[in-house]
Design a protein around this motif. Structure first.
Motif, PDB file in Angstrom:
ATOM      1  N   SER A   1     -15.029 -36.771 -30.319  1.00 15.29           N
ATOM      2  CA  SER A   1     -14.385 -37.593 -29.300  1.00 15.29           C
ATOM      3  C   SER A   1     -14.713 -36.995 -27.942  1.00 15.29           C
ATOM      4  CB  SER A   1     -12.872 -37.641 -29.505  1.00 15.29           C
ATOM      5  OG  SER A   1     -12.288 -36.387 -29.186  1.00 15.29           O
ATOM      6  N   LYS A   2     -14.556 -37.772 -26.889  1.00 18.94           N
ATOM      7  CA  LYS A   2     -14.873 -37.258 -25.555  1.00 18.94           C
ATOM      8  C   LYS A   2     -14.017 -36.040 -25.221  1.00 18.94           C
ATOM      9  CE  LYS A   2     -12.999 -38.922 -21.924  1.00 18.94           C
ATOM     10  NZ  LYS A   2     -12.518 -39.821 -20.854  1.00 18.94           N
ATOM     11  N   GLU A   3     -12.717 -36.124 -25.489  1.00 21.36           N
ATOM     12  CA  GLU A   3     -11.809 -35.037 -25.125  1.00 21.36           C
ATOM     13  C   GLU A   3     -12.085 -33.770 -25.931  1.00 21.36           C
ATOM     14  OE1 GLU A   3     -10.910 -38.090 -25.984  1.00 21.36           O
ATOM     15  OE2 GLU A   3     -10.221 -38.922 -24.069  1.00 21.36           O
ATOM     16  N   SER A   4     -12.258 -33.926 -27.248  1.00 25.91           N
ATOM     17  CA  SER A   4     -12.477 -32.748 -28.087  1.00 25.91           C
ATOM     18  C   SER A   4     -13.841 -32.125 -27.824  1.00 25.91           C
ATOM     19  CB  SER A   4     -12.333 -33.106 -29.572  1.00 25.91           C
ATOM     20  OG  SER A   4     -13.296 -34.070 -29.952  1.00 25.91           O
TER      21      SER A   4
ATOM     22  N   SER B   1     -17.831 -41.493 -25.745  1.00 27.66           N
ATOM     23  CA  SER B   1     -16.700 -42.340 -26.150  1.00 27.66           C
ATOM     24  C   SER B   1     -17.167 -43.544 -26.959  1.00 27.66           C
ATOM     25  CB  SER B   1     -15.921 -42.815 -24.918  1.00 27.66           C
ATOM     26  OG  SER B   1     -15.284 -41.749 -24.268  1.00 27.66           O
TER      27      SER B   1
ATOM     28  N   PHE C   1     -18.314 -42.497 -30.487  1.00 27.13           N
ATOM     29  CA  PHE C   1     -17.166 -42.154 -31.322  1.00 27.13           C
ATOM     30  C   PHE C   1     -16.387 -43.406 -31.733  1.00 27.13           C
ATOM     31  CE2 PHE C   1     -12.731 -40.386 -31.660  1.00 27.13           C
ATOM     32  CZ  PHE C   1     -12.942 -39.660 -32.831  1.00 27.13           C
ATOM     33  N   HIS C   2     -16.243 -44.337 -30.790  1.00 30.20           N
ATOM     34  CA  HIS C   2     -15.498 -45.561 -31.082  1.00 30.20           C
ATOM     35  C   HIS C   2     -16.172 -46.380 -32.185  1.00 30.20           C
ATOM     36  CE1 HIS C   2     -13.130 -49.191 -30.528  1.00 30.20           C
ATOM     37  NE2 HIS C   2     -14.268 -49.878 -30.421  1.00 30.20           N
TER      38      HIS C   2
ATOM     39  N   ASN D   1     -15.806 -44.788 -35.586  1.00 35.13           N
ATOM     40  CA  ASN D   1     -14.471 -44.960 -36.158  1.00 35.13           C
ATOM     41  C   ASN D   1     -14.252 -46.365 -36.689  1.00 35.13           C
ATOM     42  OD1 ASN D   1     -13.774 -42.342 -35.680  1.00 35.13           O
ATOM     43  ND2 ASN D   1     -12.513 -42.753 -33.881  1.00 35.13           N
TER      44      ASN D   1
END
Length: 234
Positions: A142-145, A182, A185-186, A189
């Motif tokens: 993910s972008k944050e991780s 992002s 990852f999207h 998912n």
């Protein structure tokens, strides 16, 4: 005269199996870590032939299923690469081979591992073992991780995005790269958890060979940027 057999029950022996030693995690070199990624990606790309064959036979849905699997596997491969790089980079900070990142000082280690470190005065491998256990259940795509992890291991999220997606301004590269991460990852998912269907309508998203090719290319670009920055640190 025949010998009388003893048919009485005897207590069951328990805890007799000898414990097998657990092999320690292997400390791979930078080139070996990159080769793991390359080998994995070659295997994923080889599925293009399967997808093409199914399409030629008229099995369009089967072909698209293969394409969707490539999306999931490619993102998983990037995640595994960051796991391997995380162990490599942090261990080098710990042993003094690399300068420590700003986030290194706040990296938490449980007391049981601290006690193990005190008793293992002649070896620092306990820390690599801990890193292997610590990160094996985490996901870094993910972008944050990804941002947090790359900053922790001294590679730097912004620097990676600048190298991967160069622009006239650093902030432009960072924003564009963050959006790419992002988006990757999207879609992964949606494919992995919803078989690529909308929760609202249950309509399945379309997918094409060109989309998957671009998807994989972006993942390779990010990996190469990380690897180049790691090589520069020595």
């Amino acid at each position: 005269m025949a010998t009388k057999r003893d048919l009485s029950l005897t207590p069951r022996k328990e805890n007799q199996r000898e414990a097998q030693p657990i092999a320690p995690p292997v400390q791979f070199s930078l080139s070996e870590i990159k080769q793991h990624f390359i080998d994995g990606m070659e295997s994923i790309k080889a599925q293009n032939e399967v997808a093409a064959s199914l399409s030629e036979q008229g099995n369009i849905e089967g072909s698209k299923t293969i394409l969707r699997s490539q999306v999931v596997f490619a993102e998983g491969l990037l995640d595994f690469y960051i796991h391997e790089m995380s162990k490599y980079c942090l261990f080098r900070m710990f042993t003094g081979q690399w300068d420590k990142s700003e986030k290194y000082a706040s990296f938490m280690v449980p007391m049981e591992k601290v006690e193990e470190a005190i008793s293992a005065t002649e070896s620092k491998n306990w820390f690599f073992d801990y890193l292997n256990d610590r990160f094996c259940r985490d996901v870094f795509i993910s972008k944050e991780s990804m941002q947090d992890q790359l900053n922790l291991i001294g590679i730097g999220f912004t620097r990676v995005m600048v190298n991967a997606f160069p622009s006239d301004k650093e902030e432009t590269s960072r924003k564009y790269g963050a959006q790419v991460v992002s988006d990757l990852f999207h879609r992964r998912n949606v494919v992995a958890h919803q078989i690529d269907r909308s929760h609202a309508s249950a309509q399945q998203n379309d997918i094409s060979k060109e989309f998957v090719s671009d998807y994989i290319s972006k993942i390779e670009t990010i990996m190469n940027a990380i690897h180049t920055l790691a090589e520069q640190k020595g």
